[in-house]
Design an enzyme around this catalytic site. Structure first.
Site, mmCIF file in Angstrom:
data_model
loop_
_atom_site.group_PDB
_atom_site.id
_atom_site.type_symbol
_atom_site.label_atom_id
_atom_site.label_comp_id
_atom_site.label_asym_id
_atom_site.label_seq_id
_atom_site.Cartn_x
_atom_site.Cartn_y
_atom_site.Cartn_z
ATOM 1 N N GLY A 161 0.832 -1.198 0.000
ATOM 2 C CA GLY A 161 0.000 0.000 0.000
ATOM 3 C C GLY A 161 0.867 1.248 0.000
ATOM 4 N N CYS A 162 0.366 2.323 -0.586
ATOM 5 C CA CYS A 162 1.177 3.529 -0.758
ATOM 6 C C CYS A 162 1.612 4.113 0.584
ATOM 7 C CB CYS A 162 0.439 4.563 -1.601
ATOM 8 S SG CYS A 162 -1.198 5.011 -0.988
ATOM 9 N N PHE A 163 0.673 4.240 1.518
ATOM 10 C CA PHE A 163 1.045 4.767 2.839
ATOM 11 C C PHE A 163 2.052 3.826 3.509
ATOM 12 C CE2 PHE A 163 -3.236 6.980 2.885
ATOM 13 C CZ PHE A 163 -2.709 8.263 2.849
#
Lengths: 353, 353, 353, 353
Positions: free
Chosen positions: A156-158
């Site tokens: 995931g990006c975060f």
């Protein structure tokens, strides 16, 4: 030399578009099919007109797509639930799979269910048998496993920004892992391509807000990765915010420093940890970083600070959410899975201003 | 009824412009002179053309300004160091003073020096005799003192968002004050009107960054105010960030919750604490706030959250940095100093979108 | 094969940065020296941190720069007046020159003086002897001359969008050239890197304006090029506007259509005119173009419309001001001057969103 | 004195919100009911949280709304087709009506049908009997008629900027009305509140485009008004553009100047024409205007230029599309219809930056 043939499922979203852009400039890979359940039959350059003349392939219907015989890898740039349903068939044909969603970020069913509960999926996993072979696709932590994998769950990006920002500190026990707070700010492209009232231009103009306070699902994979390094489960306070820019994630990370650790210890540890990682750049407190430093590129820039007065470290971790946070990591993983140099097709600095 | 006559020193900056806008709509006050060391002689509407036909007063030279005989209050919308040098003369003429800088936020020399060191001012204070009579101009905490004051130090913009966001929790001992972390995001107008490379439009476009990590001077007044309430000195980790919008501060506040406290305790305490405060609006976790909710208005919106998993409270505090964070607080203070209703001239909701 | 060695004078500005970004990805050219009168001695990646690890060359002092022996071409990314003073020395060493300013856009002294008067330069030209050999660097119109040139005057950004938008219509006599109106909208990066009050972020936020109404100097080269094609002098009404984005020029062009011309005639003429031009894409009225379609790329997108009711054509011409409007054209010119494929190093679609 | 009671139909859109904001500060009017077919039952401050504590009225269902007995005027902030169906019933109850759409901008059926064809409405008008009594609500041209009217068609936002920018020139025959070209740039709020792919934040970021080239319906009322003044039908070329800001319309207007007219003639004519108009400000070429000069206010700023070389006038006309272009004009019309000072509740300069 022959090029790796790539299929993109979910080609019509930002994650698909990002992969196309990167693959167009990749010397060792090329797109062989674009699949999406929407806009079937239209050339992708109708949806993304900047691609006109570069990639005008039609979008194929996922139910009818004739996968080219020689396709070697498929990117699932799709929401949770798609990859787990469809990946098996592609794997059986001998293809490799990189899935962008949470479907293959957790390689046992129990952990997956914990994650899934956070996003309201309580129906189990559609392909639990595939989980054990899946690898978490953060190259800086799992390079060797990815090299041997056929099925990778892109992070995931975060999570990318948090995990890269914290790994050396947690691994080397420089901070108390039970005190970690991640305050993330993301550009609006992170919300994807579909319009909605919250991300309507006038509503978002001059606007910022926190959302999913204490409830964002990406924290789950962060806790898993850091818990492994800490040797104990960790619980992290994570607050995402949306700020009015298009691309970029800046995560400000706080944690109690261990006795005897100072900013130089910290810098040394980070430089040592990332010495073989071309896409991580480490900076001390005197070199503050701006999100534009990584905009359009596959880099993660990390700057390290210690607040002597309060005993906290402050770590600022920056990525482009659509590159290192999504399509760039997918290509990096593909490179590793096919034995290529990890940086192939990814060594661009981005553009400025 | 006669209107209060207001002089603005530093009228040419954003803080002066904000005061003019508010005073133009104020039923009980009016501007009687505008002073600035730059652009002397030009009508203020040359600098701020939206004011044309509303306020076309010329800018007066501070060295020659003939203060109108009947002036009653002066706003120093000036950097640190100006108010302390000049306020005395105005006070002697019987005028009241509101200073926007840090010059009168600390009413003893020792504390002032601690603050001043942070901004590199080590030459002491130019009017130490005035310090004891100065009052910290945050109405929600010091209303009665402001009502009796002739000299008010308007609070820093970040400080307003932090202090209002934390006061009930600290006062009621709902959190451990030694664990407070404030992660603030501000629009670019907070940097003032003077151009520089960092805030040049293309440099700031699609850009965000942390700055003065652990070193911003506003934390000093936050610690002083919260320390008073806690009954003990507190040290706060404070990280300001610039995000690409024009107006607004969103501060995300983290602290360890005390045993037995839950989100309802928190909400009740905040509602009780602010029950008489027209400009503070308190919200629970189910009503997330966006910075546009306070844009252009004098409100502070606070939303309250508890992360049960980690034992932290997460408090989101929102203001418009140019209104509640600057000119709005100045007008609110003026209202109190002259015995008016605190909300006079300030009851606008702002505009949207 | 050996790479062309490029020197950039004025490397510290946006035009220099753009050239560096493009040359880093150019298979047949490489940077051999960066020169600027400011920030001498610092690595360019201090000024543009996204370049860190890609280009860390120090900035050389123009007065002391030891030009590498094997340098073959110099880009003057400098304001009017620099190239004309310095280019001669580089040409004498056998190098080729591309100048970004107006210094070499006019190959006779008389015409240059007309241009120079518009920008307040009345001192003549410092190297009038060089003018006859200079070539106007718009490849789509002067490809063959550029291929044979040693000295090229890169076109103005607005001029590129106007000339490409109008050439087929004027050449084929589809419109009355005496009725041309160009209404241009540019992003703020066109104003360059130096901060000033007009382009300070808060001043520019949510702001747009016309400027230099009827007085912008780029119209001069537009009139010269179109006059040549029309066979008669033409006078053009040109109004530039600044709108709050970073990159892009959109020029809306109006002119009286000639009797008997319709939108299909127009489209046919444009497609024929640009059939050999990889960087011009022509569209009919049913395919409206957005500036993001050319953002970050060297393309000019042109969409063609006819207003039957009023007898005007409306032509929308889009470029990225920093690529086709500046550094991209410079690289395209370099490619031609060295006998390379014109598109070398320039075939990127840009990134989206 | 008793306040005028206002009902807003379509309260949930930007046009309704703008009217609420203005009426909250209006000394002689107040809202008595809010009606919308969506979000029925919710307080308006749920939709527009900045209104919390200022206006928390529930949204009433249009099919069931009990119109307060004492309501005196209704604003239809609704799309084409609603006002013409519903206004009759309100008029019969003795109320006055201001309609924001094109339903009552044309007071004969034939003209209306011409307009309606442009927006694809070919079913005629639902209340043709009402058309003769309707008045076009641009106060600067039709003040006296509006004062006597019960039914006013509020002008289109683009039309306001074009008509105010052109009226004196056409009326005084300073330009050839058959050569008029209007190039308009609007902020995104003009597209209304409903999200769609075109105005999704990332799609609009750093983006600009022309749209409805030669086909926007607002040109119809511009041609009607200017035709009246010219004494002959006029055909106007009109191109709207969307640029990435929230509020504002800047229209650049071109026309052939008449023999003997110069910029001073022009300025004199405009100042004379608008001498009684508080909301129009006229400027010569030396005072270029920026859209922020009218942002948040009911003003139209006009700057006048003549290009001597080409014989064209260039007129730049600026408004806030949501105020003078919509809700501000509606309130101005209401003021006139009720015999109030036209400026009541509208004399705000807006806020800056």
């Amino acid at each position: 030399m022959e090029k790796i043939k790539v299929v993109i499922v979910g080609a019509g979203g930002y994650g698909g578009c990002g992969a196309i852009e990167l693959l167009l400039g990749h010397p060792r890979a090329e797109i062989c099919a674009l699949i999406d359940k929407e806009q079937v039959g239209r050339p992708i350059s109708d949806l993304y007109p900047h691609l006109k003349g570069f990639c005008d392939m039609p979008i194929l219907d996922p139910r009818q797509a004739q996968c080219p015989e020689d396709a070697q890898v498929v990117f699932f740039s799709t929401p949770d639930g798609v990859g787990q349903t469809e990946a098996g068939a592609w794997l059986e044909k001998g293809m490799k799979v990189v899935d962008y969603s949470g479907d293959f970020r957790f390689n046992d069913l129990e952990t997956y269910k914990g994650y899934a509960a956070r996003i309201g999926r309580n129906q189990g996993h559609a392909a639990p048998d595939l989980l054990p072979q899946s690898v978490y696709g953060l190259a800086e932590l799992h390079r060797a496993e990815i090299q041997g994998a056929n099925l990778v769950g892109n992070p995931g990006c975060f999570a990318v920004s948090c995990i890269l920002g914290l790994s050396p500190a947690v691994k080397e026990k420089l901070v108390d892992p039970q005190t970690i707070i991640c305050d993330a700010k993301t550009g609006v492209s992170g919300a994807g391509k579909n319009p909605n009232p919250t991300f309507h231009y006038p509503a978002r103009y001059d606007a910022m807000n926190a959302y999913k306070v204490s409830g964002h699902q990406h924290v789950y994979e962060v806790e898993r990765e850091l818990g492994r390094m800490a040797g104990d489960p960790v619980a992290i306070t994570f607050t995402p915010h949306v700020v009015p820019l298009s691309r970029g994630i800046l995560t400000t990370i706080y944690a109690r420093i261990r006795e005897g650790v100072n900013v130089n210890t910290l810098i040394d540890a980070y430089q040592a940890f990332y010495q073989a990682d071309r896409f991580v750049r480490v900076f001390g407190p005197e070199t503050p970083q701006i999100s534009t430093h990584v905009r359009g590129s596959n880099f993660c820039n990390i700057s390290l600070h210690v607040d002597e007065r309060t005993g906290n470290v402050i770590i600022v971790s920056l990525i482009d959410n659509l590159v290192k946070g999504q399509a760039g990591s997918a290509v990096q993983n593909m490179n590793l899975m096919f034995g290529l140099d990890e940086t192939e097709g990814l060594l661009h600095p981005g553009i400025y201003p």
